[in-house]
Write a protein that holds these residues in place. Structure first.
Motif, PDB file in Angstrom:
ATOM      1  N   ALA A 181       8.100  -3.061   6.894  1.00 44.41           N
ATOM      2  CA  ALA A 181       9.134  -3.449   7.854  1.00 44.41           C
ATOM      3  C   ALA A 181       9.961  -2.240   8.274  1.00 44.41           C
ATOM      4  CB  ALA A 181      10.027  -4.531   7.248  1.00 44.41           C
ATOM      5  N   ALA A 182      10.269  -1.381   7.325  1.00 41.24           N
ATOM      6  CA  ALA A 182      11.030  -0.176   7.648  1.00 41.24           C
ATOM      7  C   ALA A 182      10.237   0.754   8.555  1.00 41.24           C
ATOM      8  CB  ALA A 182      11.411   0.542   6.359  1.00 41.24           C
ATOM      9  N   GLN A 183       8.932   0.851   8.314  1.00 37.57           N
ATOM     10  CA  GLN A 183       8.089   1.677   9.169  1.00 37.57           C
ATOM     11  C   GLN A 183       8.101   1.144  10.601  1.00 37.57           C
ATOM     12  OE1 GLN A 183       3.971   1.763   8.018  1.00 37.57           O
ATOM     13  NE2 GLN A 183       3.430   3.386   9.474  1.00 37.57           N
ATOM     14  N   ARG A 184       7.998  -0.166  10.768  1.00 40.39           N
ATOM     15  CA  ARG A 184       8.009  -0.761  12.107  1.00 40.39           C
ATOM     16  C   ARG A 184       9.359  -0.638  12.789  1.00 40.39           C
ATOM     17  NH1 ARG A 184       5.342  -4.884   9.154  1.00 40.39           N
ATOM     18  NH2 ARG A 184       7.265  -6.133   9.145  1.00 40.39           N
ATOM     19  N   SER A 185      10.417  -0.521  11.996  1.00 41.19           N
ATOM     20  CA  SER A 185      11.772  -0.537  12.552  1.00 41.19           C
ATOM     21  C   SER A 185      12.086   0.672  13.410  1.00 41.19           C
ATOM     22  CB  SER A 185      12.799  -0.613  11.420  1.00 41.19           C
ATOM     23  OG  SER A 185      12.900   0.644  10.761  1.00 41.19           O
ATOM     24  N   GLY A 186      11.434   1.782  13.159  1.00 42.29           N
ATOM     25  CA  GLY A 186      11.737   3.008  13.897  1.00 42.29           C
ATOM     26  C   GLY A 186      12.881   3.804  13.310  1.00 42.29           C
ATOM     27  N   LEU A 187      13.490   3.327  12.228  1.00 44.47           N
ATOM     28  CA  LEU A 187      14.552   4.102  11.582  1.00 44.47           C
ATOM     29  C   LEU A 187      13.939   5.366  10.993  1.00 44.47           C
ATOM     30  CD1 LEU A 187      16.675   1.411   9.686  1.00 44.47           C
ATOM     31  CD2 LEU A 187      17.288   2.633  11.772  1.00 44.47           C
ATOM     32  N   ARG A 188      14.425   6.519  11.433  1.00 46.56           N
ATOM     33  CA  ARG A 188      13.916   7.782  10.951  1.00 46.56           C
ATOM     34  C   ARG A 188      15.071   8.766  10.751  1.00 46.56           C
ATOM     35  NH1 ARG A 188      10.470   4.586  10.834  1.00 46.56           N
ATOM     36  NH2 ARG A 188       8.264   4.782  11.352  1.00 46.56           N
ATOM     37  N   PRO A 189      14.999   9.652   9.749  1.00 43.13           N
ATOM     38  CA  PRO A 189      13.894   9.741   8.797  1.00 43.13           C
ATOM     39  C   PRO A 189      13.913   8.588   7.800  1.00 43.13           C
ATOM     40  CG  PRO A 189      15.643  11.257   8.167  1.00 43.13           C
ATOM     41  CD  PRO A 189      16.042  10.669   9.495  1.00 43.13           C
ATOM     42  N   ASP A 202       3.287  10.428 -13.661  1.00 44.03           N
ATOM     43  CA  ASP A 202       3.039  11.817 -13.264  1.00 44.03           C
ATOM     44  C   ASP A 202       1.607  12.044 -12.780  1.00 44.03           C
ATOM     45  OD1 ASP A 202       2.227  11.321 -15.872  1.00 44.03           O
ATOM     46  OD2 ASP A 202       2.661  13.339 -16.586  1.00 44.03           O
ATOM     47  N   ASP A 203       0.732  11.066 -12.974  1.00 42.80           N
ATOM     48  CA  ASP A 203      -0.626  11.173 -12.437  1.00 42.80           C
ATOM     49  C   ASP A 203      -0.724  10.590 -11.028  1.00 42.80           C
ATOM     50  OD1 ASP A 203      -0.163   8.569 -13.236  1.00 42.80           O
ATOM     51  OD2 ASP A 203      -2.181   8.243 -14.027  1.00 42.80           O
ATOM     52  N   GLU A 204       0.412  10.134 -10.478  1.00 45.36           N
ATOM     53  CA  GLU A 204       0.429   9.524  -9.141  1.00 45.36           C
ATOM     54  C   GLU A 204       1.166  10.367  -8.104  1.00 45.36           C
ATOM     55  OE1 GLU A 204       0.858   5.112  -8.449  1.00 45.36           O
ATOM     56  OE2 GLU A 204       1.672   5.237 -10.477  1.00 45.36           O
ATOM     57  N   LEU A 205       1.587  11.565  -8.445  1.00 44.81           N
ATOM     58  CA  LEU A 205       2.436  12.317  -7.533  1.00 44.81           C
ATOM     59  C   LEU A 205       1.767  12.532  -6.181  1.00 44.81           C
ATOM     60  CD1 LEU A 205       4.016  14.982  -9.919  1.00 44.81           C
ATOM     61  CD2 LEU A 205       4.685  12.597  -9.523  1.00 44.81           C
ATOM     62  N   ILE A 206       0.519  12.960  -6.193  1.00 43.74           N
ATOM     63  CA  ILE A 206      -0.193  13.182  -4.936  1.00 43.74           C
ATOM     64  C   ILE A 206      -0.412  11.867  -4.202  1.00 43.74           C
ATOM     65  CG2 ILE A 206      -2.422  13.882  -3.976  1.00 43.74           C
ATOM     66  CD1 ILE A 206      -2.476  16.132  -6.049  1.00 43.74           C
ATOM     67  N   ASP A 207      -0.773  10.816  -4.933  1.00 42.95           N
ATOM     68  CA  ASP A 207      -0.986   9.508  -4.305  1.00 42.95           C
ATOM     69  C   ASP A 207       0.289   8.983  -3.652  1.00 42.95           C
ATOM     70  OD1 ASP A 207      -3.602   9.572  -5.157  1.00 42.95           O
ATOM     71  OD2 ASP A 207      -3.254   8.317  -6.923  1.00 42.95           O
ATOM     72  N   LEU A 208       1.424   9.190  -4.286  1.00 37.90           N
ATOM     73  CA  LEU A 208       2.688   8.722  -3.719  1.00 37.90           C
ATOM     74  C   LEU A 208       3.021   9.465  -2.428  1.00 37.90           C
ATOM     75  CD1 LEU A 208       4.738   8.323  -7.015  1.00 37.90           C
ATOM     76  CD2 LEU A 208       4.340   6.502  -5.337  1.00 37.90           C
ATOM     77  N   VAL A 209       2.779  10.775  -2.390  1.00 39.28           N
ATOM     78  CA  VAL A 209       3.029  11.527  -1.166  1.00 39.28           C
ATOM     79  C   VAL A 209       2.097  11.048  -0.055  1.00 39.28           C
ATOM     80  CG1 VAL A 209       2.955  13.811  -0.099  1.00 39.28           C
ATOM     81  CG2 VAL A 209       3.903  13.553  -2.392  1.00 39.28           C
ATOM     82  N   ALA A 210       0.834  10.840  -0.388  1.00 39.31           N
ATOM     83  CA  ALA A 210      -0.121  10.353   0.604  1.00 39.31           C
ATOM     84  C   ALA A 210       0.299   8.974   1.133  1.00 39.31           C
ATOM     85  CB  ALA A 210      -1.523  10.289   0.003  1.00 39.31           C
ATOM     86  N   PHE A 211       0.793   8.114   0.246  1.00 43.70           N
ATOM     87  CA  PHE A 211       1.274   6.795   0.659  1.00 43.70           C
ATOM     88  C   PHE A 211       2.443   6.943   1.640  1.00 43.70           C
ATOM     89  CE2 PHE A 211       4.376   3.402   0.174  1.00 43.70           C
ATOM     90  CZ  PHE A 211       3.619   2.255   0.352  1.00 43.70           C
ATOM     91  N   ALA A 212       3.378   7.834   1.331  1.00 46.18           N
ATOM     92  CA  ALA A 212       4.522   8.045   2.215  1.00 46.18           C
ATOM     93  C   ALA A 212       4.070   8.537   3.586  1.00 46.18           C
ATOM     94  CB  ALA A 212       5.494   9.036   1.575  1.00 46.18           C
ATOM     95  N   ILE A 213       3.126   9.464   3.614  1.00 43.92           N
ATOM     96  CA  ILE A 213       2.623   9.976   4.884  1.00 43.92           C
ATOM     97  C   ILE A 213       2.025   8.850   5.715  1.00 43.92           C
ATOM     98  CG2 ILE A 213       0.853  11.446   5.930  1.00 43.92           C
ATOM     99  CD1 ILE A 213       1.320  13.424   3.617  1.00 43.92           C
TER     100      ILE A 213
END
Length: 372
Positions: A181-189, A202-213
């Motif tokens: 919903a936040a992504q659709r909202s256009g609120l940035r950053p 700590d084994d998810e750091l790269i996955d979390l960044v990829a998810f955010a992107i």
């Protein structure tokens, strides 16, 4: 009214000798909130409640929480009153936090009324919010219409089993719907906050960044801080700034982004942009020298540092001797009393939080009661 700080721990207290009361010098009202180290304070973080719909292990116990008394929680008029005085003194950004701020039934009204405030230059203030995202789909359209400008959403893992274990609630789908919903909202950053924990995520750091992107958001990793209600923080279990950057460097080329200013997060471009990642390294790389933040707890206590053991009680200024909401008369006197307390709190601010000093003591309050 004399500004009397209340010490809630045994760490070095802020020196009363440095506290100047409003009216000590002509023309104090309207001047910026500057501490004895030259830091100008422009950011007020307002906790709306200590309650939360999750029970993150690094924040609060699953059961047995001692919630703030309902009678001590600031009402909408009181919150806006403090915000109005702060805006007149140069505060330009108000971040609404908790606990979970979306548990407040009056949240849209709080945002609307704060968003109507103006700085001494006549510019509108900025209203931001930190949330776990669970109730965003229901509230976000109204919040945007009310004037909400920025969002930070907390998400420490994208693995369902791990989320359930870490938060003690099976609500990952709700958080993901909130992020969508936040992504659709256009609120940035749009920012996603993740606390990095050894042998937890700590084994998810790269996955979390990829998810955010994927969600057009900026991931901000936070070093785990000694702010849990149970006081069980262990430095050895903290994933440091250096470790975070080393892990991310295996996937992306990191280029520092200049111009951090008073922001808590250092940022790096990923493969020359456009995406960035942030790290808030309060423990291993403190940024106290540029801190421009104050905090207001849900029960009316001003704090000049996240780790402070001293609070400045605003309830007498807001409610009078009986601590009941006062009538509308006497606004000028209450404004002066609130401003006095704001300036006293700022002038009592130490150079840094001393988290790496042997004398450091963890605040008595947990993060949910202090506000993010």
């Amino acid at each position: 009214m004399a500004a009397i700080p209340v010490t809630i721990g045994a760490r070095r207290p802020e020196p009363l000798a440095s506290v100047a009361l409003l009216g000590d010098e002509p023309g104090d009202s309207g001047r910026p909130l500057v501490d004895t180290h030259g830091r100008v304070h422009r950011d007020l973080r307002i906790s709306l409640t200590d309650r939360c719909s999750l029970r993150c292990t690094y924040c609060m116990p699953e059961q047995g929480n001692e919630w703030l008394a309902k009678s001590s929680i600031l009402g909408t008029d009181e919150i806006v009153h403090v915000a109005r005085v702060a805006a007149a003194a140069g505060v330009t950004t108000f971040r609404l936090t908790g606990g979970e701020p979306l548990l407040r039934t009056d949240i849209v009204d709080v945002v609307r009324r704060i968003a109507q405030l103006r700085t001494p230059d006549g510019e509108p203030v900025h209203v931001a919010m930190t949330t776990n995202g669970i109730r965003l789909p229901d509230f976000l359209p109204d919040l945007q219409a009310a004037g909400l400008g920025r969002l930070n959403i907390s998400l420490d893992t994208i693995r369902r089993d791990r989320f359930r274990e870490l938060t003690r609630r099976d609500r990952l789908d709700d958080v993901l719907e909130g992020i969508a919903a936040a992504q659709r909202s256009g609120l940035r950053p749009l920012k996603i906050n993740a606390v990095a924990m050894r042998d937890v995520n700590d084994d998810e750091l790269i996955d979390l960044v990829a998810f955010a992107i994927e969600h057009d958001a900026q991931l901000r990793f936070i070093e785990q801080m000694p702010l849990d209600a149970g006081h069980t923080w262990d430095r050895a279990r903290m994933v440091t700034r250096a470790e975070i950057l080393e892990t991310l460097s295996a996937r992306w080329e990191l280029t520092p982004v200049p111009g951090r200013g008073g922001a808590p997060a250092e940022r790096w471009q990923l493969d020359d942009g456009p995406h960035t990642v942030g790290v808030i390294a309060s423990v291993t790389a403190p940024f106290c020298g540029d801190c421009d933040r104050l905090r207001l707890t849900a029960d009316g206590q001003l704090r000049n540092c996240l780790f402070s053991t001293t609070e400045y009680d605003l309830l007498p200024a807001l409610r009078g001797p009986g601590l009941a909401a006062p009538p509308a008369s006497g606004e000028g006197a209450r404004d002066a009393a609130i401003e006095t307390m704001l300036r006293s709190c700022v002038l009592g601010k130490l150079p840094g939080h001393a988290i790496n000093d042997p004398s450091f003591l963890q605040p008595a309050r947990g993060m949910n009661a202090i506000g993010g």
